[in-house]
Design a protein around this motif. Sequence first.
Motif: not given
Lengths: 200, 200
Positions: A58, A62, A69, A73, B168, B170, B180-183, B187, B190
């Motif tokens: 996972x 990611x 990305x 940036x 997904x 985590x 769109x994933x941001x962790x 972030x 972004x």
Amino acid sequence: MTNPIDFYFDFSSPYGYFAAAKIDTLAARYARRVNWRPLLLGAVFKVNGQQPLPTIPLKGSYAKHDMLRSARWFGLPFKIPTKFPIGTIAPCRAFYWVQDQDDTLAKKFALALYHAYFAEDRDISNPEVTGNVAAKLGIDKAALTAALNDTAVKERTKNEVDAAIERGVFGSPYMVIDGEPFWGADRLDQLERWLDKGPW
Amino acid sequence: MTNPIDFYFDFSSPYGYFAAAKIDTLAARYARRVNWRPLLLGAVFKVNGQQPLPTIPLKGSYAKHDMLRSARWFGLPFKIPTKFPIGTIAPCRAFYWVQDQDDTLAKKFALALYHAYFAEDRDISNPEVTGNVAAKLGIDKAALTAALNDTAVKERTKNEVDAAIERGVFGSPYMVIDGEPFWGADRLDQLERWLDKGPW
């Protein structure tokens, strides 16, 4: 008063590449020098029981997305290399050998190695490739290739990596300024505030 | 066109707290709604084989330092709680029970829970404490305490956590916008560019 920034990074680390492209310009705005200290994350991870990011379920998938990305940036050319991650002992030794002769050239060399790996997908774990990147900058390729197996250069590299581990460095990039640690290209903003205002 | 932001967080996560304090204001600037979805990192970590950050050697001690500094960066009151991390099943169930009645109140409640835990060092894993935080906002404490053991509320919470794992997610905070994933709280910059410009 004007301690240098210690800048630790691994040549296989995308976030190290992003930080490397920015750190000297950032530091110069606040009249600070940067001491570049490549390390071997493989050795660090062995001591700490960590795993390379791309191999973690996972988080790994990611991470690839985040690397692409984040490259946009930071405005840097980037693709996930075919072979990733790689062992970076050849570029690391080569760097310290060059640094002992010319620190400015060593930084240019480091940026060229990062570019070769992350923009051109060239496998810099191969001493031949590392030598070619050096030659492009006017560095003597034969001398550099010989240096990779030189006992003093091996020792110098090992000492740098051991010292980083000793200091608690566990990732890339990892910056220490006036004793304050910052981990990650995403802490450059907090580091800049430190350069600007001192402890905050 | 105006998909909501899915905002996943754990009540025991400092970076979730930082993001929670900022996300709605940020989203509102771009006319987006935020769908708050607390989860249980303990359950997520069990599936993924991850460990809580504070327990990882080196990374853990850096993390505490980084949490304190990041709280200052975001301008939020913060101390490392005496009991940290904690299981967050009580606040998580309480949140979903309130959310099913009043989403705006649920967000206020979440922020109050975070404040109680990270600014006042109150142990919100204790249903009694969670109930007291709720009561302060005019929520019926007795009804809430009963709801914590209600089968439907338990089921609702479990389904939310399972759906997050399925998707997904985590870590905390974890935001998804237009797929769109941001962790990470780091972030949000972004994510803001995404809100501003769309895919970039």
